[in-house]
Design a protein around this motif. Sequence first.
Motif, PDB file in Angstrom:
ATOM      1  N   GLY A  45      56.286  31.116 -96.151  1.00 30.09           N
ATOM      2  CA  GLY A  45      55.098  31.869 -96.526  1.00 30.09           C
ATOM      3  C   GLY A  45      53.873  30.989 -96.353  1.00 30.09           C
ATOM      4  N   GLY A  46      52.714  31.506 -96.699  1.00 35.50           N
ATOM      5  CA  GLY A  46      51.506  30.683 -96.653  1.00 35.50           C
ATOM      6  C   GLY A  46      50.586  31.038 -95.503  1.00 35.50           C
ATOM      7  N   THR A  47      49.417  30.431 -95.522  1.00 29.24           N
ATOM      8  CA  THR A  47      48.349  30.827 -94.592  1.00 29.24           C
ATOM      9  C   THR A  47      48.577  30.334 -93.163  1.00 29.24           C
ATOM     10  OG1 THR A  47      47.189  28.927 -95.486  1.00 29.24           O
ATOM     11  CG2 THR A  47      46.490  31.072 -96.269  1.00 29.24           C
ATOM     12  N   THR A  48      49.040  29.088 -93.014  1.00 26.96           N
ATOM     13  CA  THR A  48      49.252  28.578 -91.651  1.00 26.96           C
ATOM     14  C   THR A  48      50.362  29.345 -90.935  1.00 26.96           C
ATOM     15  OG1 THR A  48      48.455  26.410 -92.293  1.00 26.96           O
ATOM     16  CG2 THR A  48      49.765  26.516 -90.278  1.00 26.96           C
ATOM     17  N   ASP A  76      61.946  30.535 -98.597  1.00 27.25           N
ATOM     18  CA  ASP A  76      61.703  30.864 -99.997  1.00 27.25           C
ATOM     19  C   ASP A  76      61.124  32.259-100.122  1.00 27.25           C
ATOM     20  OD1 ASP A  76      59.065  30.219 -99.130  1.00 27.25           O
ATOM     21  OD2 ASP A  76      58.491  29.678-101.170  1.00 27.25           O
ATOM     22  N   ARG A  78      59.118  35.051-103.173  1.00 30.29           N
ATOM     23  CA  ARG A  78      58.630  35.388-104.522  1.00 30.29           C
ATOM     24  C   ARG A  78      59.526  36.487-105.086  1.00 30.29           C
ATOM     25  NH1 ARG A  78      53.051  34.539-102.578  1.00 30.29           N
ATOM     26  NH2 ARG A  78      53.184  32.409-101.787  1.00 30.29           N
ATOM     27  N   ASN A  88      56.918  37.150 -99.157  1.00 35.75           N
ATOM     28  CA  ASN A  88      56.932  36.403 -97.893  1.00 35.75           C
ATOM     29  C   ASN A  88      57.552  37.238 -96.780  1.00 35.75           C
ATOM     30  OD1 ASN A  88      55.684  34.156 -98.934  1.00 35.75           O
ATOM     31  ND2 ASN A  88      57.577  33.003 -99.267  1.00 35.75           N
ATOM     32  N   GLY A 143      55.639  24.741 -95.486  1.00 37.76           N
ATOM     33  CA  GLY A 143      54.266  24.361 -95.756  1.00 37.76           C
ATOM     34  C   GLY A 143      54.269  23.359 -96.892  1.00 37.76           C
ATOM     35  N   MET A 144      53.083  22.922 -97.286  1.00 36.93           N
ATOM     36  CA  MET A 144      52.983  22.036 -98.450  1.00 36.93           C
ATOM     37  C   MET A 144      51.799  22.478 -99.277  1.00 36.93           C
ATOM     38  SD  MET A 144      52.133  17.964 -98.738  1.00 36.93           S
ATOM     39  CE  MET A 144      50.371  18.230 -98.523  1.00 36.93           C
ATOM     40  N   HIS A 149      54.242  20.748-103.421  1.00 34.85           N
ATOM     41  CA  HIS A 149      55.451  21.589-103.362  1.00 34.85           C
ATOM     42  C   HIS A 149      55.726  21.994-101.926  1.00 34.85           C
ATOM     43  CE1 HIS A 149      52.918  25.383-103.392  1.00 34.85           C
ATOM     44  NE2 HIS A 149      53.939  25.825-102.687  1.00 34.85           N
ATOM     45  N   THR A 150      56.986  22.291-101.689  1.00 33.82           N
ATOM     46  CA  THR A 150      57.360  22.873-100.400  1.00 33.82           C
ATOM     47  C   THR A 150      58.426  23.920-100.640  1.00 33.82           C
ATOM     48  OG1 THR A 150      57.871  22.395 -98.093  1.00 33.82           O
ATOM     49  CG2 THR A 150      59.261  21.292 -99.745  1.00 33.82           C
ATOM     50  N   ALA A 151      58.525  24.877 -99.732  1.00 31.26           N
ATOM     51  CA  ALA A 151      59.333  26.068-100.004  1.00 31.26           C
ATOM     52  C   ALA A 151      58.983  26.492-101.434  1.00 31.26           C
ATOM     53  CB  ALA A 151      60.818  25.791 -99.790  1.00 31.26           C
ATOM     54  N   ARG A 179      61.180  31.855-108.688  1.00 28.42           N
ATOM     55  CA  ARG A 179      61.094  31.915-107.226  1.00 28.42           C
ATOM     56  C   ARG A 179      62.507  31.787-106.684  1.00 28.42           C
ATOM     57  NH1 ARG A 179      56.349  30.455-104.196  1.00 28.42           N
ATOM     58  NH2 ARG A 179      54.555  31.367-105.245  1.00 28.42           N
ATOM     59  N   LYS A 202      44.524  19.603 -99.515  1.00 29.05           N
ATOM     60  CA  LYS A 202      45.848  18.998 -99.303  1.00 29.05           C
ATOM     61  C   LYS A 202      45.754  17.498 -99.011  1.00 29.05           C
ATOM     62  CE  LYS A 202      47.552  23.245 -99.082  1.00 29.05           C
ATOM     63  NZ  LYS A 202      47.950  23.880 -97.840  1.00 29.05           N
TER      64      LYS A 202
HETATM   65  C1  6PG Z   1      55.028  30.216-100.285  1.00 29.76           C
HETATM   66  C2  6PG Z   1      55.391  29.093 -99.387  1.00 29.76           C
HETATM   67  C3  6PG Z   1      54.834  27.796 -99.896  1.00 29.76           C
HETATM   68  C4  6PG Z   1      53.709  27.435 -98.946  1.00 29.76           C
HETATM   69  C5  6PG Z   1      52.781  26.408 -99.514  1.00 29.76           C
HETATM   70  C6  6PG Z   1      51.609  26.136 -98.603  1.00 29.76           C
HETATM   71  O1  6PG Z   1      55.856  31.059-100.500  1.00 29.76           O
HETATM   72  O2  6PG Z   1      53.885  30.226-100.733  1.00 29.76           O
HETATM   73  O3  6PG Z   1      56.581  29.081 -98.794  1.00 29.76           O
HETATM   74  O4  6PG Z   1      55.713  26.746-100.036  1.00 29.76           O
HETATM   75  O5  6PG Z   1      54.224  26.998 -97.747  1.00 29.76           O
HETATM   76  O6  6PG Z   1      52.302  26.897-100.741  1.00 29.76           O
HETATM   77  O7  6PG Z   1      50.883  27.314 -98.440  1.00 29.76           O
HETATM   78  P1  6PG Z   1      49.554  27.367 -97.580  1.00 29.76           P
HETATM   79  O8  6PG Z   1      49.951  27.088 -96.161  1.00 29.76           O
HETATM   80  O9  6PG Z   1      49.030  28.751 -97.772  1.00 29.76           O
HETATM   81  O10 6PG Z   1      48.667  26.332 -98.127  1.00 29.76           O
END
Ligand code: 6PG
Length: 244
Positions: A45-48, A76, A78, A88, A143-144, A149-151, A179, A202
Amino acid sequence: MTRTVGTLTVVRDPEALAQAVATCVGDEIRAALANAETFSLALAGGTTPKAAYALMAAAPLRDRIGWADVRFFFGDERCVGPDDPQSNYKMAHDNLLEPLGIDPAHVFRMRGEDQPAGAARQYAQTLRRELGSEPQLDLTMLGMGPDGHTASLFPGSDPLEDDAQLVRAPYVQKLAAHRLTVTPRVINASKLVLVATAGAEKAAALAAVLRGPRDPLRYPVQVVAPGRGRLVWFADRAAAAALP
Ligand code: 6PG
């Protein structure tokens, strides 16, 4: 202390980051499918990732990759249903899977709408059924967060706790929610792990994670270290600003 962290590629801005991630994923899938019938990809998930998915689902990548041979998994989720804006799966569906017309039988989502512990057990079974008893994903996208955190492995609890399991349903105090997340065991069995991160918020975490002492309780992403696979980091300049 300095650790071997794989490679780090720094690009100009979030748009260039999404492009770099999409290109890397596309190259990896194409190369692997030259010698294999299917490719297993764990989405994040996430923006990138969202911006990267949109690029993967558009020309030229849309047409250059054998998408019908890719099997889609999730790192991962929600604890919400598949239509929830927080899901996600929904993000990946709307930006990647549906635009590419992916066969739903090739998509293995985590069931965020179910009771969390049961959903984690069920996804572990899915991974074993599809990928074997010691599942090895071809590529895990991560992502981070600014907190490291990751995943859905968040600071405050040991990311290696219960690592005998493949999937866990941690209660994340700061989110006051459960989660679903694959464990480091699954991440680190992957053939390639790609971590992408953007933005000034970050920067401190990225420097601490890559150059600071090992402290996975504080920075869970530090547990990412594929045993026999490769690790590639991508960051934009803002996220990399605190690195030497
Ligand atoms: C999620 C992600 C999470 C995400 C990081 C970074 O479900 O939100 O899997 O681990 O990768 O929060 O998110 P951004 O890229 O949006 O900063």
